[in-house]
Design a protein around this motif. Sequence first.
Motif, PDB file in Angstrom:
ATOM      1  N   ILE A 120      94.127  69.672 -21.321  1.00  0.00           N
ATOM      2  CA  ILE A 120      92.392  69.676 -21.322  1.00  0.00           C
ATOM      3  C   ILE A 120      91.825  71.035 -21.658  1.00  0.00           C
ATOM      4  CG2 ILE A 120      90.121  68.892 -20.690  1.00  0.00           C
ATOM      5  CD1 ILE A 120      91.630  66.748 -19.518  1.00  0.00           C
ATOM      6  N   GLY A 121      92.549  72.125 -20.797  1.00  0.00           N
ATOM      7  CA  GLY A 121      92.617  73.718 -20.622  1.00  0.00           C
ATOM      8  C   GLY A 121      92.166  74.537 -21.161  1.00  0.00           C
ATOM      9  N   ASN A 122      93.455  74.392 -22.609  1.00  0.00           N
ATOM     10  CA  ASN A 122      94.002  75.014 -23.396  1.00  0.00           C
ATOM     11  C   ASN A 122      93.678  74.006 -25.001  1.00  0.00           C
ATOM     12  OD1 ASN A 122      96.100  76.063 -22.155  1.00  0.00           O
ATOM     13  ND2 ASN A 122      97.910  74.588 -23.492  1.00  0.00           N
ATOM     14  N   MET A 123      92.907  72.881 -24.729  1.00  0.00           N
ATOM     15  CA  MET A 123      92.340  72.338 -25.875  1.00  0.00           C
ATOM     16  C   MET A 123      90.512  73.268 -25.717  1.00  0.00           C
ATOM     17  SD  MET A 123      89.039  70.027 -26.625  1.00  0.00           S
ATOM     18  CE  MET A 123      89.359  69.377 -25.499  1.00  0.00           C
ATOM     19  N   VAL A 160      86.008  77.525 -18.804  1.00  0.00           N
ATOM     20  CA  VAL A 160      85.340  76.617 -18.140  1.00  0.00           C
ATOM     21  C   VAL A 160      86.553  76.327 -17.366  1.00  0.00           C
ATOM     22  CG1 VAL A 160      85.429  74.364 -17.705  1.00  0.00           C
ATOM     23  CG2 VAL A 160      84.345  74.952 -20.164  1.00  0.00           C
ATOM     24  N   PHE A 161      88.104  76.996 -17.549  1.00  0.00           N
ATOM     25  CA  PHE A 161      89.276  76.105 -16.902  1.00  0.00           C
ATOM     26  C   PHE A 161      90.604  77.118 -17.006  1.00  0.00           C
ATOM     27  CE2 PHE A 161      88.168  71.530 -17.293  1.00  0.00           C
ATOM     28  CZ  PHE A 161      87.852  71.504 -16.630  1.00  0.00           C
ATOM     29  N   ALA A 162      91.135  77.795 -15.458  1.00  0.00           N
ATOM     30  CA  ALA A 162      91.916  78.638 -15.799  1.00  0.00           C
ATOM     31  C   ALA A 162      93.134  78.261 -16.533  1.00  0.00           C
ATOM     32  CB  ALA A 162      91.944  79.473 -14.744  1.00  0.00           C
ATOM     33  N   HIS A 163      93.107  76.321 -16.066  1.00  0.00           N
ATOM     34  CA  HIS A 163      94.415  75.825 -16.148  1.00  0.00           C
ATOM     35  C   HIS A 163      94.154  74.365 -16.298  1.00  0.00           C
ATOM     36  CE1 HIS A 163      97.532  78.401 -15.993  1.00  0.00           C
ATOM     37  NE2 HIS A 163      96.475  79.045 -14.776  1.00  0.00           N
ATOM     38  N   VAL A 184      94.593  67.914 -12.744  1.00  0.00           N
ATOM     39  CA  VAL A 184      95.110  69.191 -11.897  1.00  0.00           C
ATOM     40  C   VAL A 184      94.321  70.251 -12.456  1.00  0.00           C
ATOM     41  CG1 VAL A 184      97.275  70.404 -11.038  1.00  0.00           C
ATOM     42  CG2 VAL A 184      96.905  67.889 -10.746  1.00  0.00           C
ATOM     43  N   TYR A 185      92.701  71.257 -12.411  1.00  0.00           N
ATOM     44  CA  TYR A 185      93.104  72.063 -12.817  1.00  0.00           C
ATOM     45  C   TYR A 185      92.104  73.413 -11.383  1.00  0.00           C
ATOM     46  CZ  TYR A 185      88.247  69.504 -11.131  1.00  0.00           C
ATOM     47  OH  TYR A 185      87.731  68.817 -10.414  1.00  0.00           O
ATOM     48  N   ALA A 186      92.639  74.627 -12.293  1.00  0.00           N
ATOM     49  CA  ALA A 186      91.837  75.703 -11.773  1.00  0.00           C
ATOM     50  C   ALA A 186      90.388  76.219 -12.176  1.00  0.00           C
ATOM     51  CB  ALA A 186      92.941  76.605 -10.968  1.00  0.00           C
ATOM     52  N   LEU A 187      89.455  77.248 -11.611  1.00  0.00           N
ATOM     53  CA  LEU A 187      88.357  77.092 -12.053  1.00  0.00           C
ATOM     54  C   LEU A 187      89.294  79.181 -12.439  1.00  0.00           C
ATOM     55  CD1 LEU A 187      86.028  75.540 -10.241  1.00  0.00           C
ATOM     56  CD2 LEU A 187      86.467  75.144 -12.652  1.00  0.00           C
TER      57      LEU A 187
END
Length: 176
Positions: free
Chosen positions: A79-82, A96-99, A131-134
Amino acid sequence: MTYARNLIYMGMLTCLGLILTACDVANNNSSETAGQASEMDPYVHMSMRRIESPYEYVLDDIKNAIAERGIKINNISHIGNMLARTASDVGASKQVFAHAEAIEFCSSTISRATMEADPHNIVFCPYIITVYALPDDDNITYVSYRRPTPVGSPESQASIKAVEGLLEAIITAAVP
């Protein structure tokens, strides 16, 4: 023997789901889990944990906790890459996201019990843990999932609570 073991496992997960749901309701001010304070609470339909650990470690730990249960990961959505890739296409400039990944999987035992209780429970499968990081904090990772809403008969509700029990067990094993 396998069928009997699966029934025992399903019973244990159902109990775990009920216990975890009761704990969430009783402890709705927890810093780890978004509470179930009211339907007006925007986080009532999700469980979210904030972990002080690098993203890559948490992602690997979640994937390993799924695999250790004999469950195959169906898909990982990047999702982050998209969002980063399509930002200029939609006129966006904010990162929005780092990952950010969404891990999709299904448990044949729990899914079968859920759909045998009510075939319309198909809507709850597959299960997804994100799973995500800001962008501004390299050492904080978030793990979350949508809470499945127990519906239908008591058997159906118990089976859906077992889904949440499985999600919680995976996350707890990965990031205690």
